[in-house]
Design a protein around this motif. Structure first.
Motif, PDB file in Angstrom:
ATOM      1  N   ASN A 131       0.724   3.975  -3.037  1.00  0.00           N
ATOM      2  CA  ASN A 131       0.571   4.833  -2.770  1.00  0.00           C
ATOM      3  C   ASN A 131       1.293   6.142  -1.687  1.00  0.00           C
ATOM      4  O   ASN A 131       1.319   5.819  -0.821  1.00  0.00           O
ATOM      5  CB  ASN A 131      -1.195   4.851  -1.767  1.00  0.00           C
ATOM      6  CG  ASN A 131      -1.749   4.269  -2.754  1.00  0.00           C
ATOM      7  OD1 ASN A 131      -2.533   5.038  -3.494  1.00  0.00           O
ATOM      8  ND2 ASN A 131      -2.332   2.849  -1.878  1.00  0.00           N
ATOM      9  N   HIS A 143       2.160   9.021  -1.961  1.00  0.00           N
ATOM     10  CA  HIS A 143       1.543  10.239  -1.390  1.00  0.00           C
ATOM     11  C   HIS A 143       0.611  10.525  -0.551  1.00  0.00           C
ATOM     12  O   HIS A 143       0.347  11.705  -0.264  1.00  0.00           O
ATOM     13  CB  HIS A 143       1.299  11.547  -2.887  1.00  0.00           C
ATOM     14  CG  HIS A 143       1.571  11.044  -3.961  1.00  0.00           C
ATOM     15  ND1 HIS A 143       3.303  11.944  -4.308  1.00  0.00           N
ATOM     16  CD2 HIS A 143       2.066  10.375  -5.221  1.00  0.00           C
ATOM     17  CE1 HIS A 143       4.385  12.244  -4.662  1.00  0.00           C
ATOM     18  NE2 HIS A 143       3.338  10.781  -6.153  1.00  0.00           N
ATOM     19  N   ASN A 144       0.242   9.577   0.285  1.00  0.00           N
ATOM     20  CA  ASN A 144      -1.129   9.364   1.107  1.00  0.00           C
ATOM     21  C   ASN A 144      -0.034   9.223   2.397  1.00  0.00           C
ATOM     22  O   ASN A 144       1.538   8.161   2.550  1.00  0.00           O
ATOM     23  CB  ASN A 144      -1.930   8.324   0.933  1.00  0.00           C
ATOM     24  CG  ASN A 144      -2.411   7.948  -0.330  1.00  0.00           C
ATOM     25  OD1 ASN A 144      -2.747   9.382  -0.548  1.00  0.00           O
ATOM     26  ND2 ASN A 144      -3.243   7.520  -0.683  1.00  0.00           N
ATOM     27  N   SER A 145      -0.233  10.075   3.551  1.00  0.00           N
ATOM     28  CA  SER A 145       0.493   9.851   4.973  1.00  0.00           C
ATOM     29  C   SER A 145       0.016   8.604   5.613  1.00  0.00           C
ATOM     30  O   SER A 145      -0.937   8.313   5.421  1.00  0.00           O
ATOM     31  CB  SER A 145       0.417  11.104   5.416  1.00  0.00           C
ATOM     32  OG  SER A 145      -1.467  10.430   5.894  1.00  0.00           O
ATOM     33  N   ARG A 146       1.134   7.773   5.757  1.00  0.00           N
ATOM     34  CA  ARG A 146       0.835   6.322   6.484  1.00  0.00           C
ATOM     35  C   ARG A 146      -0.427   6.885   8.483  1.00  0.00           C
ATOM     36  O   ARG A 146      -0.126   8.047   9.042  1.00  0.00           O
ATOM     37  CB  ARG A 146       2.247   5.360   7.203  1.00  0.00           C
ATOM     38  CG  ARG A 146       3.014   5.600   6.020  1.00  0.00           C
ATOM     39  CD  ARG A 146       2.297   4.950   4.870  1.00  0.00           C
ATOM     40  NE  ARG A 146       1.469   3.439   5.285  1.00  0.00           N
ATOM     41  CZ  ARG A 146       0.940   2.796   3.758  1.00  0.00           C
ATOM     42  NH1 ARG A 146       0.546   3.770   3.013  1.00  0.00           N
ATOM     43  NH2 ARG A 146       0.059   1.902   4.771  1.00  0.00           N
ATOM     44  N   GLU A 187       6.547   3.525   5.957  1.00  0.00           N
ATOM     45  CA  GLU A 187       6.580   5.462   6.283  1.00  0.00           C
ATOM     46  C   GLU A 187       8.124   4.829   5.149  1.00  0.00           C
ATOM     47  O   GLU A 187       8.214   5.335   4.572  1.00  0.00           O
ATOM     48  CB  GLU A 187       6.595   5.176   7.451  1.00  0.00           C
ATOM     49  CG  GLU A 187       7.694   6.981   7.296  1.00  0.00           C
ATOM     50  CD  GLU A 187       6.674   7.798   6.456  1.00  0.00           C
ATOM     51  OE1 GLU A 187       6.769   8.733   5.967  1.00  0.00           O
ATOM     52  OE2 GLU A 187       5.132   7.752   6.046  1.00  0.00           O
ATOM     53  N   ARG A 213       7.179   4.051   2.590  1.00  0.00           N
ATOM     54  CA  ARG A 213       6.658   5.220   1.512  1.00  0.00           C
ATOM     55  C   ARG A 213       7.879   6.431   0.630  1.00  0.00           C
ATOM     56  O   ARG A 213       7.573   6.676  -0.368  1.00  0.00           O
ATOM     57  CB  ARG A 213       6.001   6.094   2.345  1.00  0.00           C
ATOM     58  CG  ARG A 213       5.236   7.363   1.540  1.00  0.00           C
ATOM     59  CD  ARG A 213       3.922   7.614   2.329  1.00  0.00           C
ATOM     60  NE  ARG A 213       4.770   8.807   3.159  1.00  0.00           N
ATOM     61  CZ  ARG A 213       4.896  10.382   2.913  1.00  0.00           C
ATOM     62  NH1 ARG A 213       4.383  10.632   1.969  1.00  0.00           N
ATOM     63  NH2 ARG A 213       5.783  10.218   3.999  1.00  0.00           N
ATOM     64  N   ASP A 244       0.846  -1.239   0.450  1.00  0.00           N
ATOM     65  CA  ASP A 244       0.071   0.352   0.085  1.00  0.00           C
ATOM     66  C   ASP A 244       0.725   1.165  -0.434  1.00  0.00           C
ATOM     67  O   ASP A 244       0.455   2.360  -0.607  1.00  0.00           O
ATOM     68  CB  ASP A 244      -0.623  -0.245   0.917  1.00  0.00           C
ATOM     69  CG  ASP A 244      -1.140   1.402   1.003  1.00  0.00           C
ATOM     70  OD1 ASP A 244      -3.162   1.064   0.305  1.00  0.00           O
ATOM     71  OD2 ASP A 244      -1.609   1.799   1.849  1.00  0.00           O
ATOM     72  N   ALA A 245       1.608   0.951   1.051  1.00  0.00           N
ATOM     73  CA  ALA A 245       3.024   2.371   0.663  1.00  0.00           C
ATOM     74  C   ALA A 245       3.377   2.537  -0.815  1.00  0.00           C
ATOM     75  O   ALA A 245       3.953   3.517  -1.005  1.00  0.00           O
ATOM     76  CB  ALA A 245       4.359   1.831   1.841  1.00  0.00           C
TER      77      ALA A 245
END
Length: 343
Positions: A111, A113-116, A125, A128, A107-108
């Motif tokens: 995505n 640009h989405n915060s964890r 993190e 990401r 998922d990281a």
């Protein structure tokens, strides 16, 4: 006979491999940056961090990605540290636990640009942040991005299967195991990073000889790693995902007999790798230069992983260089990894 006194000889699978050891000139700088980055996520307790640093996965990147540019070496360091944090956390859990970690990681990546979520496992993190930097190094439509995500997805999926086998104490055949090991080794996403900055044409990337090279490189790395890591993995109860143990059971031989069989198997893979390199077709001068850089990257991974095995403290502690010369190894007493089960 106490099994901890059992000694065996490690073969040199790369004695005739034509790519020599090569340590990146950016190793020290990239190691300092990546170590600070990794430790900032607090993946281990104090004792675990000391053991983790002893392994020096940054050295693996410095050896495996040489002589590429500084950015690739740094990304390689971060990727190796992600692999082994995931490895340590997944080694102490079952399939459901490993699947949960896999879902966080993927998922990281998908995505970035989405915060964890608050309180999530640190790997979310880590991945990401790594992917934001890695993907910004190439064009948004670069094929290597898709290759990496596909290969990392297959890698994490295979690690879940490994965890399930471990929990259920499943002994697979060597061929069944090798099919899983090709993905669970993490070689394919590691090779994908070799593509970054090359803009390798898909025609060359997907050529049958090139595809076979990736499989052969992975097999040489995986088999060499299984042999060299067997004592440590046996001590930690992880031997069911090691070809030495599986060949022992499948063929009714002892440790040395299994290692000798794997040495013969690897010799055939080695010959096939060199033949594919020699018979690679031409796509024109400009593309051929990119292809050569990529193939050298695969080969350097084979050589670099072997060098790191003995130069780091991952499998042999402080005795790696001595064992590299004598090739004599002894089984180890039971131990655990760098993450406590309560973590």
């Amino acid at each position: 006979m106490n099994p901890s006194t059992l000694t065996f000889t490690l073969p040199d699978l790369l004695a005739r491999f034509p790519w020599p050891r090569n340590l990146s000139e950016f190793y020290t700088e990239a190691k300092a940056e990546s170590s600070t980055w990794t430790e900032g996520f607090h993946p281990f307790d104090e004792d675990g961090l000391e053991g983790f640093n002893l392994c020096d996965f940054n050295l693996l990147a410095g050896l495996a990605y040489a002589p590429r540019e500084k950015e690739i070496i740094r990304l390689g360091c971060d990727l190796m540290n992600i692999f082994y944090v995931f490895d340590e956390y997944s080694d102490i859990t079952d399939a459901a636990g490993a699947e949960g970690i896999r879902n966080i990681i993927m998922d990281a990546f998908r995505n970035p640009h989405n915060s964890r979520p608050e309180g999530e496992l640190l790997l979310g993190e880590m991945c990401r942040d790594f992917w934001l930097r890695a993907s910004s190094y190439v064009k948004p439509d670069a094929h290597c991005l898709g290759h990496f995500l596909r290969d990392f997805d297959l890698y994490t999926e295979a690690v879940v299967r490994e965890a399930d086998d471990r929990t259920k104490r499943i002994y697979r055949s060597f061929e069944e195991y090798l099919a899983i090991r090709r993905d669970s080794s993490g070689c394919y996403p590691s090779f994908a990073l070799c593509e970054f900055g090359l803009d390798l044409p898909e025609e060359a990337y997907h050529h049958p000889r090139m595809a076979e090279l990736r499989v052969q490189a992975t097999d040489l790395i995986a088999i060499g790693n299984d042999i060299d890591s067997y004592a440590m993995e046996k001590a930690r109860g992880l031997e069911l995902h090691n070809s030495v143990e599986l060949v022992m059971k499948e063929q009714g031989v002892n440790v040395q007999g299994a290692i000798n069989w794997l040495e013969r198997y690897a010799a055939g893979v080695h010959a096939g790798f060199l033949e594919n390199v020699a018979q690679m077709p031409s796509w024109g001068e400009q593309t051929d230069k990119k292809v050569k850089t990529y193939i050298d990257g695969l080969a350097q991974w084979i050589r670099g992983n072997d060098d790191w095995t003995f130069e780091s403290g991952r499998y042999f502690g402080s005795k790696g260089l001595e064992i590299q010369k004598t090739r004599v190894m002894t089984l180890l007493p039971p131990s655990r990894g760098y993450v406590k089960k309560s973590a």
